[in-house]
Design an enzyme around this catalytic site. Sequence first.
Site, PDB file in Angstrom:
ATOM      1  N   ALA A 109      55.422  21.006  81.551  1.00 44.97           N
ATOM      2  CA  ALA A 109      56.853  21.092  81.856  1.00 44.97           C
ATOM      3  C   ALA A 109      57.074  21.890  83.127  1.00 44.97           C
ATOM      4  CB  ALA A 109      57.574  21.743  80.698  1.00 44.97           C
TER       5      ALA A 109
ATOM      6  N   GLY B  12      53.133  19.866  78.059  1.00 42.26           N
ATOM      7  CA  GLY B  12      53.997  18.700  77.882  1.00 42.26           C
ATOM      8  C   GLY B  12      53.301  17.408  78.288  1.00 42.26           C
TER       9      GLY B  12
ATOM     10  N   GLU C 113      51.389  16.409  75.398  1.00 41.37           N
ATOM     11  CA  GLU C 113      52.316  16.030  74.315  1.00 41.37           C
ATOM     12  C   GLU C 113      52.827  14.596  74.491  1.00 41.37           C
ATOM     13  OE1 GLU C 113      54.671  19.652  74.781  1.00 41.37           O
ATOM     14  OE2 GLU C 113      54.371  20.004  72.647  1.00 41.37           O
TER      15      GLU C 113
ATOM     16  N   GLU D   9      50.496  26.532  76.268  1.00 36.95           N
ATOM     17  CA  GLU D   9      51.772  27.258  76.241  1.00 36.95           C
ATOM     18  C   GLU D   9      51.657  28.679  75.712  1.00 36.95           C
ATOM     19  OE1 GLU D   9      51.350  24.153  75.390  1.00 36.95           O
ATOM     20  OE2 GLU D   9      52.994  22.906  76.127  1.00 36.95           O
TER      21      GLU D   9
END
Length: 729
Positions: free
Chosen positions: A65, A121, A124, A146
């Site tokens: 992200a 992300g 993900e 993260e």
Amino acid sequence: MENFKIEIDGDGIALLTWDMPGRSMNVLSESSMAEISQWIRQVAEDDKIKGAVLTSGKPAFCAGADLDMMGSNASPSGDESPEDRTRRMYENSLSFNMLLRTLETCGKPVVAAINGTALGGGLEVTLACHYRVAADDPKTQIGLPEAKVGLLPGGGGTQRLPRLIGIGAALPLILEGKALDPEKAAATGIVNKIVPASELVAEAKRWVREEGDSEQPWDKKGFKIPGGDPYTRGTSQVFVMGNAMLRKQSQGNYPAQQYIMRCVYEGALVPIDAGLRIEARYFTKLLQDPTSKNMIRSLFVNMQALGKGARRPQNVPESSVKKLGILGAGMMGAGVAYVSARAGMEVVLLDTTIEAAEKGKDYSVKIFDKGIKRGKTTEAKKEAALALIKPTTDYDELKGADLIIEAVFESRDIKAEVTKKAEVQIEPDAVFGSNTSTLPITGLAEASERPENFIGIHFFSPVDKMGLVEVIMGEKTSQEALAKALDYVKQIRKTPIVVNDSRGFFTSRCFGTYVSEGIQMLSEGIKPALIENAGKMTGMPVAPLAMNDEVALDLAFKVQEQTRKDLGDKWTETASYKIVKKMVEDLGRYGRKNGKGFYDYPEGGKKRLWPGLTDLAPLADEQPDVEEVKQRLLYIQALETARCFEENVVTDVRDGDIGAILGWGFAPYTGGPISLIDTIGTQKFVENCDRLAQKYGERFKPCQLLRDMAASNDTFYNKFNPQKVAQAA
Ligand code: NAD
């Protein structure tokens, strides 16, 4: 679409290539998320499309992200109430989860063709695909990092990974934020197949054509999590053990890890849609916690800025070191030779005897051999690096060096002698860097004919592992020399901070307050075990008395003696000095190195606190609360950092926070000592310091800078904001 290219082949397979314009990496930004939503709809609704392959047009798949976007998501917007803000953040994070949910339930098979690193992300997104094939490149990193910056994977990672590979395998990966290479990722089941890069898309398409299953395992009837849910015996043990280990390692200081545990536990007991809502709730909670904000700012934003040269004078052309001379092939010189040769520099490693110089080179052999054994490096790389290191006793060999790093004994006279000898050989514009840990640079530069080229380049031990380099400006050091030193630090891929000259510079000076406060407490009769446990509970990597033993008490005593001599009348004797003197001179207890210090080190056994400590200072009748002990240990370091700002030793908040975390392991969850003060608030911090000063002595008295900032309720990140400071200059 701006960020994705879509090409549909004759079999009706849509190849989606993620390639954000003007960026070296794909990230999950608002615009890329909007376009993901767009192509999911297209894949789902266009009858011509039978399935899709998602890959990247850049060397990496996706780095995760956009943390700036997350930062602004967490900041208050306009005059919204705290409740509205929380709701907005929750909805934002849930909407990303729902987006990926529409991907995996779009009714057509979608494959992630992982051509390079897929982190956070980025991974993900691939977990929401029905099949993952990765290119066979050992440099590719696959993971959910993260937790390392105080966050949790908020794009379904805490729900999909355990459902894919089982809770026992997923939990440690998420808690530690560990990245795997494709081979390991395939072994754990994160990746379904590895193929050569040239066959990546073809294999992905083959799967769509021949096997394409558009239903995720967790959407199939009767799905069970591999290894069982939290109520099954084996898995419940994972949580029991995991909680105990987490408590031991994090001392409850890291909310991210606690929330990850909860997401996985609670999420695994409900269907995936409910699990994703649970994750979004914890993610929102975490984003509002100062810990994650501070950790992201320090460990990600600031560290990246410093690594990219934020502190480098911009008007000096970039340079690179081709030939490096190292004076002194001891522990530090040998380490510097290793990291420099590994970065491709020619290294001349000079010592007083050829044996000593060769021993320094052997150190590189040892590190490479260890790396080869662990599969981290290759014989070819070892040979290439070793060919670059030339051990010698001959100063002539230094001719042509762009940079000298001096790492001889910590003695002014020896350092002056080698400075003079080296300067005869090198070009006038070559830079001379001293790796001294305590001697002020301005004084050492007096031995130099060109003090403008003389600078401090302070490494940390062990050099190959420690990521920080403290660059110290002497009074006469030029901006050109600073730029060259920073270019060198970049070449060896370490993070630099830049500070001004002072006794102990920034890192040694502030770190010293932590270890001596521990001894001070001992002198007050505080139970040694209380001191040590409180130290660990603050999040420092090593308790204060244990740290004294690691550093070695005789060495600390030598430094204190030098300070005493240098300061003359201004020096005052402290309780900590008296205890160290007694330990070294009367008791011969030097620390771990001679098997006796504040701890005993029985051969083959576990170290334990030395029972004689209570003879050194009898126990007080009344023992303080553990919170008070913790506060003293953290505050004393933060206060000294603030003094460094007042004295212009440190001028940039990023240097203060990163220098502390990377240099001496200052509790990372705080974001560093400066973030700690800002989070407490300068007013409250000053009030607390005044109270501690009254109880424990003048060293806790806040400096004038802090008092002024408290009066105007200012923060360090405002007052010393790097952009503001740059504009003012
Ligand atoms: P060390 O004793 O391991 O190595 C010093 C080396 O310098 C020895 O090999 C010695 O033979 C050589 N030497 C001495 N006089 C010399 C001369 N005249 N010419 C050439 N070589 C000479 O010491 P170290 O731990 O590597 O420390 C070196 C420097 O780095 C010191 O200034 C120290 O303060 C600093 N430093 C040490 C650490 C640490 O943790 N050890 C950390 C940061 C900085």
